[in-house]
Design a protein around this motif. Structure first.
Motif, PDB file in Angstrom:
ATOM      1  N   MET A   1       0.809  -1.176   0.000  1.00 25.35           N
ATOM      2  CA  MET A   1       0.000   0.000   0.000  1.00 25.35           C
ATOM      3  C   MET A   1       0.848   1.233   0.000  1.00 25.35           C
ATOM      4  O   MET A   1       0.412   2.275   0.399  1.00 25.35           O
ATOM      5  CB  MET A   1      -0.847   0.136   1.243  1.00 25.35           C
ATOM      6  N   GLY A   2       2.035   1.147  -0.419  1.00 25.42           N
ATOM      7  CA  GLY A   2       3.133   2.054  -0.254  1.00 25.42           C
ATOM      8  C   GLY A   2       2.803   3.518  -0.228  1.00 25.42           C
ATOM      9  O   GLY A   2       3.194   4.223   0.656  1.00 25.42           O
ATOM     10  N   ALA A   3       2.073   4.040  -1.240  1.00 23.90           N
ATOM     11  CA  ALA A   3       1.909   5.477  -1.341  1.00 23.90           C
ATOM     12  C   ALA A   3       1.220   6.057  -0.124  1.00 23.90           C
ATOM     13  O   ALA A   3       1.630   7.070   0.407  1.00 23.90           O
ATOM     14  CB  ALA A   3       1.120   5.810  -2.595  1.00 23.90           C
ATOM     15  N   LYS A   4       0.167   5.417   0.344  1.00 22.22           N
ATOM     16  CA  LYS A   4      -0.599   5.966   1.446  1.00 22.22           C
ATOM     17  C   LYS A   4       0.184   5.921   2.740  1.00 22.22           C
ATOM     18  O   LYS A   4       0.264   6.878   3.470  1.00 22.22           O
ATOM     19  CB  LYS A   4      -1.923   5.220   1.612  1.00 22.22           C
ATOM     20  N   LYS A   5       0.779   4.777   3.035  1.00 21.76           N
ATOM     21  CA  LYS A   5       1.436   4.639   4.333  1.00 21.76           C
ATOM     22  C   LYS A   5       2.713   5.454   4.405  1.00 21.76           C
ATOM     23  O   LYS A   5       3.059   6.010   5.406  1.00 21.76           O
ATOM     24  CB  LYS A   5       1.737   3.174   4.610  1.00 21.76           C
ATOM     25  N   ALA A   6       3.463   5.494   3.318  1.00 22.24           N
ATOM     26  CA  ALA A   6       4.735   6.197   3.339  1.00 22.24           C
ATOM     27  C   ALA A   6       4.580   7.664   2.994  1.00 22.24           C
ATOM     28  O   ALA A   6       5.542   8.408   3.002  1.00 22.24           O
ATOM     29  CB  ALA A   6       5.710   5.532   2.368  1.00 22.24           C
ATOM     30  N   GLY A   7       3.377   8.078   2.666  1.00 18.86           N
ATOM     31  CA  GLY A   7       3.142   9.486   2.419  1.00 18.86           C
ATOM     32  C   GLY A   7       3.601   9.957   1.059  1.00 18.86           C
ATOM     33  O   GLY A   7       3.714  11.153   0.812  1.00 18.86           O
ATOM     34  N   LEU A   8       3.880   9.046   0.134  1.00 21.54           N
ATOM     35  CA  LEU A   8       4.333   9.433  -1.188  1.00 21.54           C
ATOM     36  C   LEU A   8       3.120   9.564  -2.093  1.00 21.54           C
ATOM     37  O   LEU A   8       2.843   8.733  -2.944  1.00 21.54           O
ATOM     38  CB  LEU A   8       5.304   8.380  -1.738  1.00 21.54           C
ATOM     39  N   VAL A   9       2.362  10.643  -1.905  1.00 19.98           N
ATOM     40  CA  VAL A   9       1.065  10.767  -2.549  1.00 19.98           C
ATOM     41  C   VAL A   9       1.191  10.979  -4.044  1.00 19.98           C
ATOM     42  O   VAL A   9       0.395  10.493  -4.832  1.00 19.98           O
ATOM     43  CB  VAL A   9       0.268  11.940  -1.915  1.00 19.98           C
TER      44      VAL A   9
ATOM     45  N   ASP B   1      -6.821  -8.355  -4.536  1.00 19.10           N
ATOM     46  CA  ASP B   1      -6.993  -7.515  -5.715  1.00 19.10           C
ATOM     47  C   ASP B   1      -6.156  -6.257  -5.497  1.00 19.10           C
ATOM     48  O   ASP B   1      -6.173  -5.686  -4.404  1.00 19.10           O
ATOM     49  CB  ASP B   1      -8.472  -7.171  -5.903  1.00 19.10           C
ATOM     50  N   LYS B   2      -5.437  -5.836  -6.504  1.00 17.91           N
ATOM     51  CA  LYS B   2      -4.566  -4.674  -6.310  1.00 17.91           C
ATOM     52  C   LYS B   2      -5.327  -3.353  -6.345  1.00 17.91           C
ATOM     53  O   LYS B   2      -4.758  -2.289  -6.095  1.00 17.91           O
ATOM     54  CB  LYS B   2      -3.441  -4.657  -7.338  1.00 17.91           C
ATOM     55  N   GLY B   3      -6.644  -3.414  -6.623  1.00 19.14           N
ATOM     56  CA  GLY B   3      -7.424  -2.189  -6.633  1.00 19.14           C
ATOM     57  C   GLY B   3      -6.942  -1.232  -7.705  1.00 19.14           C
ATOM     58  O   GLY B   3      -6.561  -1.646  -8.801  1.00 19.14           O
ATOM     59  N   ALA B   4      -6.902   0.056  -7.366  1.00 20.59           N
ATOM     60  CA  ALA B   4      -6.473   1.063  -8.334  1.00 20.59           C
ATOM     61  C   ALA B   4      -4.959   1.263  -8.333  1.00 20.59           C
ATOM     62  O   ALA B   4      -4.432   2.069  -9.105  1.00 20.59           O
ATOM     63  CB  ALA B   4      -7.186   2.386  -8.050  1.00 20.59           C
ATOM     64  N   ARG B   5      -4.262   0.561  -7.492  1.00 24.55           N
ATOM     65  CA  ARG B   5      -2.802   0.684  -7.435  1.00 24.55           C
ATOM     66  C   ARG B   5      -2.153   0.083  -8.673  1.00 24.55           C
ATOM     67  O   ARG B   5      -2.685  -0.842  -9.289  1.00 24.55           O
ATOM     68  CB  ARG B   5      -2.253  -0.030  -6.197  1.00 24.55           C
ATOM     69  N   HIS B   6      -0.979   0.583  -9.001  1.00 26.90           N
ATOM     70  CA  HIS B   6      -0.230   0.030 -10.128  1.00 26.90           C
ATOM     71  C   HIS B   6       0.441  -1.284  -9.767  1.00 26.90           C
ATOM     72  O   HIS B   6       0.723  -2.117 -10.636  1.00 26.90           O
ATOM     73  CB  HIS B   6       0.832   1.032 -10.607  1.00 26.90           C
ATOM     74  N   THR B   7       0.709  -1.477  -8.475  1.00 21.86           N
ATOM     75  CA  THR B   7       1.413  -2.673  -8.035  1.00 21.86           C
ATOM     76  C   THR B   7       0.683  -3.314  -6.859  1.00 21.86           C
ATOM     77  O   THR B   7      -0.086  -2.659  -6.159  1.00 21.86           O
ATOM     78  CB  THR B   7       2.856  -2.339  -7.589  1.00 21.86           C
ATOM     79  N   MET B   8       0.948  -4.606  -6.657  1.00 21.49           N
ATOM     80  CA  MET B   8       0.375  -5.328  -5.522  1.00 21.49           C
ATOM     81  C   MET B   8       1.458  -5.539  -4.480  1.00 21.49           C
ATOM     82  O   MET B   8       2.466  -6.194  -4.752  1.00 21.49           O
ATOM     83  CB  MET B   8      -0.182  -6.677  -5.982  1.00 21.49           C
TER      84      MET B   8
ATOM     85  N   GLU C   1     -17.534  -2.857  -6.008  1.00 22.96           N
ATOM     86  CA  GLU C   1     -18.787  -2.222  -5.620  1.00 22.96           C
ATOM     87  C   GLU C   1     -18.595  -1.034  -4.677  1.00 22.96           C
ATOM     88  O   GLU C   1     -19.341  -0.064  -4.740  1.00 22.96           O
ATOM     89  CB  GLU C   1     -19.716  -3.251  -4.967  1.00 22.96           C
ATOM     90  N   ARG C   2     -17.583  -1.126  -3.810  1.00 26.06           N
ATOM     91  CA  ARG C   2     -17.399  -0.064  -2.815  1.00 26.06           C
ATOM     92  C   ARG C   2     -16.202   0.819  -3.121  1.00 26.06           C
ATOM     93  O   ARG C   2     -15.823   1.670  -2.333  1.00 26.06           O
ATOM     94  CB  ARG C   2     -17.276  -0.673  -1.417  1.00 26.06           C
ATOM     95  N   SER C   3     -15.592   0.586  -4.261  1.00 22.41           N
ATOM     96  CA  SER C   3     -14.544   1.472  -4.798  1.00 22.41           C
ATOM     97  C   SER C   3     -13.324   1.603  -3.899  1.00 22.41           C
ATOM     98  O   SER C   3     -12.788   2.702  -3.713  1.00 22.41           O
ATOM     99  CB  SER C   3     -15.129   2.864  -5.096  1.00 22.41           C
ATOM    100  N   CYS C   4     -12.881   0.485  -3.330  1.00 25.32           N
ATOM    101  CA  CYS C   4     -11.604   0.479  -2.611  1.00 25.32           C
ATOM    102  C   CYS C   4     -10.483   0.779  -3.604  1.00 25.32           C
ATOM    103  O   CYS C   4     -10.338   0.082  -4.602  1.00 25.32           O
ATOM    104  CB  CYS C   4     -11.379  -0.880  -1.961  1.00 25.32           C
ATOM    105  N   LYS C   5      -9.726   1.808  -3.342  1.00 24.10           N
ATOM    106  CA  LYS C   5      -8.661   2.214  -4.269  1.00 24.10           C
ATOM    107  C   LYS C   5      -7.326   1.577  -3.924  1.00 24.10           C
ATOM    108  O   LYS C   5      -6.387   1.610  -4.724  1.00 24.10           O
ATOM    109  CB  LYS C   5      -8.511   3.742  -4.239  1.00 24.10           C
ATOM    110  N   ASP C   6      -7.241   1.019  -2.748  1.00 24.66           N
ATOM    111  CA  ASP C   6      -5.981   0.462  -2.254  1.00 24.66           C
ATOM    112  C   ASP C   6      -5.884  -1.015  -2.623  1.00 24.66           C
ATOM    113  O   ASP C   6      -6.842  -1.620  -3.093  1.00 24.66           O
ATOM    114  CB  ASP C   6      -5.932   0.618  -0.733  1.00 24.66           C
ATOM    115  N   ASN C   7      -4.702  -1.600  -2.411  1.00 27.94           N
ATOM    116  CA  ASN C   7      -4.600  -3.058  -2.459  1.00 27.94           C
ATOM    117  C   ASN C   7      -5.596  -3.628  -1.464  1.00 27.94           C
ATOM    118  O   ASN C   7      -5.810  -3.053  -0.387  1.00 27.94           O
ATOM    119  CB  ASN C   7      -3.204  -3.522  -2.064  1.00 27.94           C
TER     120      ASN C   7
END
Length: 371
Positions: free
Chosen positions: A1-9, A100-107, A354-360
């Motif tokens: 979940m790198g971007a969110k947790k590490a703050g690299l938005v 599911d990797k969601g909207a992320r580019h990587t899992m 259905e609930r639009s989770c954007k994260d892994n």
């Protein structure tokens, strides 16, 4: 979940590896050994407070520490899925996983499903192990923990003959410590700095141990009374959703205090040094000097006829599902007679599509049945 947790938005790092495959006990055995061959929370808090399912979510946002509630007095489709089971001591344990990797580019999530987790360590008691490791800033720390944590816990003396709860908890603590120590050494030599949160379950005999660091969660579904139902799939009344884990974020008072004592700063955005949201994780080498630790919270409970199933999930799942909501969703599918592998896939699909989770998004469903 790198971007969110590490703050690299602004930018996501490229993935280090591809999505996780099914995990077998062989992956855990060292080369040397291969050569040889809704409403309650179970925890050990000293000042528990009882919260409803809706209240615990509100408290987590407001302060975090209050999310752990009541003590159970009996305790001292881009996805990959699998289903396993093991029967001992009158309980059949079935588990399924989906991701599911969601909207992320990587899992960056990895998972473990080991219905027979004894490896080549002798013992007569049932030993099963399930875990989700949620990577951030990369996938290497999550993969390392997946390969080493359970082996380190067994090596630390997880009891397999005569169960001693204190000994078991001590072994889990030591396993986490050793894994993080080895991971940090590996990260120095490899020149990588990513980290991973974790939620882990060990089932020893009829005792269930839950250990977590970071913001992944475990939730137990329990019926109200011991004789309320013979089979959870026939339940008419909602099951209680019991949060089994404590969330660790830098913004929460207890975590903030440790960080500040270590010379770290929690910025106005709630992140350590303005970057890292979680306060406990494997790896994160650059933040260890600021109070980030891999020391888990560990809780335990006894399997009885009241325990129906558990849900393990990374933070992506819980961003779109409340605890009671997730329990109700799984209970409904169990009532329909669906296999646990299908249920885990449906849960993740619901979260992402259905609930639009954007994260892994990764979820493990563990069902307890009388044999």
């Amino acid at each position: 979940m790198g971007a969110k947790k590490a703050g690299l938005v602004a930018m996501e790092k490229p993935n280090h590896k591809h999505a996780s495959d099914s995990f077998s006990s062989e992956d855990l055995i060292s080369p040397v050994k291969k050569a040889k061959k809704s409403e309650e929370t179970v925890c050990d808090t000293k000042d528990p407070k009882i919260l409803s399912g809706a209240e615990d979510e509100k408290q987590e946002i407001a302060g975090g520490e209050e999310a752990i509630a009541a003590v159970d007095n009996r305790a001292a489709e881009e996805d990959s899925s699998s289903c396993v089971s093991q029967e001992k001591k009158g309980f059949l344990v079935e588990a399924g996983v989906a991701e599911d990797k969601g909207a992320r580019h990587t899992m960056e999530d990895v998972w473990v499903l080991l219905p027979d987790a004894s490896l080549d360590f002798p013992g007569k008691l049932r030993c099963a192990h399930f875990a989700i490791y949620d990577g951030h800033g990369g996938r290497l720390a999550a993969e390392f923990a997946k390969k080493h944590l359970h082996l380190n816990v067994l090596s630390a003396g997880l009891p397999r003959e005569l169960l001693d709860v204190k000994v078991a908890k001590k072994a889990i603590l030591e396993g986490f410590r050793k894994t993080d120590e080895l991971l940090l050494q590996e990260s120095v030599s490899g020149g990588w700095q990513d980290g991973a949160t974790a939620v882990c379950v060990w089932i020893i005999d009829q005792k269930v141990f839950i250990a977590n660091i970071g913001d992944a969660k475990a939730v137990l579904a329990r019926s109200s009374t011991a004789n309320e139902l013979e089979n959870h799939t026939e339940a008419c009344n909602p099951l209680k959703a019991i949060l089994l884990t404590r969330e660790h974020k830098a913004i929460y008072p207890q975590e903030r205090s440790r960080i500040q004592k270590s010379g770290g700063v929690v910025s106005s955005n709630g992140r350590l040094q303005g970057r890292l949201e979680v306060s406990r994780a494997f790896g994160d080498r650059q933040f260890k000097k600021f109070g980030v630790t891999a020391t888990p919270d560990i809780h335990a409970f006894e399997l009885t006829e009241r325990e129906n199933f558990m849900i393990l999930g990374c933070d992506g799942l819980w961003e779109v599902f409340g605890t009671s909501d997730a329990v109700g969703f799984v209970q409904k599918l169990l009532k329909e007679g669906l296999p646990v592998s299908t249920i885990s896939r449906r849960l993740v699909k619901e979260a992402v599509k259905e609930r639009s989770c954007k994260d892994n998004c990764t979820a493990i469903v563990i069902v307890f049945k009388r044999g």
